[in-house]
Design an enzyme around this catalytic site. Structure first.
Site, mmCIF file in Angstrom:
data_model
loop_
_atom_site.group_PDB
_atom_site.id
_atom_site.type_symbol
_atom_site.label_atom_id
_atom_site.label_comp_id
_atom_site.label_asym_id
_atom_site.label_seq_id
_atom_site.Cartn_x
_atom_site.Cartn_y
_atom_site.Cartn_z
ATOM 1 N N GLY A 53 0.789 -1.223 0.000
ATOM 2 C CA GLY A 53 0.000 0.000 0.000
ATOM 3 C C GLY A 53 0.820 1.271 0.000
ATOM 4 O O GLY A 53 0.281 2.370 0.043
ATOM 5 N N HIS A 54 2.167 1.142 -0.042
ATOM 6 C CA HIS A 54 3.031 2.339 0.057
ATOM 7 C C HIS A 54 4.132 2.256 -0.991
ATOM 8 O O HIS A 54 5.259 1.922 -0.652
ATOM 9 C CB HIS A 54 3.646 2.409 1.460
ATOM 10 C CG HIS A 54 4.182 3.754 1.831
ATOM 11 N ND1 HIS A 54 5.483 4.120 1.604
ATOM 12 C CD2 HIS A 54 3.602 4.826 2.399
ATOM 13 C CE1 HIS A 54 5.683 5.340 2.047
ATOM 14 N NE2 HIS A 54 4.555 5.790 2.539
ATOM 15 N N PHE A 55 3.971 2.497 -2.154
ATOM 16 C CA PHE A 55 2.792 2.919 -2.889
ATOM 17 C C PHE A 55 2.598 1.929 -4.026
ATOM 18 O O PHE A 55 3.587 1.520 -4.625
ATOM 19 C CB PHE A 55 2.985 4.319 -3.466
ATOM 20 C CG PHE A 55 3.200 5.382 -2.410
ATOM 21 C CD1 PHE A 55 2.119 5.920 -1.731
ATOM 22 C CD2 PHE A 55 4.482 5.822 -2.095
ATOM 23 C CE1 PHE A 55 2.309 6.902 -0.774
ATOM 24 C CE2 PHE A 55 4.677 6.802 -1.135
ATOM 25 C CZ PHE A 55 3.587 7.339 -0.468
#
Length: 154
Positions: A53-55
């Site tokens: 999720g990053h990124f």
């Protein structure tokens, strides 16, 4: 465990720090001067849970995790000599002079260099620098308090 070169591997790290996957951010200790400084390594892989999720499409290690990794390296330096280390935890009390200089991505090897600025049994101030291939990725002055571990917190 200590290897023939004086390095400490992940089994030794697990015997000193209370952190476990996915929060353990130190893979090996390559140098240690007790009470003074430590140099540790984190191999950053694409499988790290935060990269999902990053990124998406452009994975970058969160800067706060680099600071946490420096703190864990410092924790190894501070806790390894305590005979009752299983009864203690280190809590952040401050993070000062924090700077992020370059992104850390999958495939990088972070080198944490942490030195003691001030030490008392209940308080410590450390300066940490995280580098990748000689380039500074992050740096900070970290202070922590040593507290008694409450049983049942495992």
């Amino acid at each position: 465990m200590t290897t023939a070169t004086g390095e400490h591997d992940v089994r030794w790290i697990l015997s000193v720090l209370p952190h476990r996957y996915p929060m353990l951010l130190v893979d090996r200790v390559v140098e240690m001067e007790p009470g003074k400084r430590v140099v540790a390594i984190k191999n950053v892989t694409f499988n790290e849970p935060f990269f999902g999720g990053h990124f998406p499409g452009q994975p970058v290690m969160p800067g706060v995790l680099m600071i946490e990794g420096m703190a864990q390296a410092g924790g190894l330096l501070l806790l390894h000599a305590l005979p009752d280390r299983a009864e203690k935890l280190l809590y952040f009390t401050s993070i000062d002079e924090c700077r992020f200089r370059r992104p850390v991505v999958p495939g990088d090897q972070l080198r944490y260099e942490v030195e003691v600025l001030r030490y008392r049994p209940s308080y410590c101030k450390l300066r940490g620098v995280a580098t990748v291939e000689g380039q500074v990725a992050a740096e900070a002055v970290i202070a922590s308090a040593t507290v008694d571990r409450v049983r049942g917190e495992e």
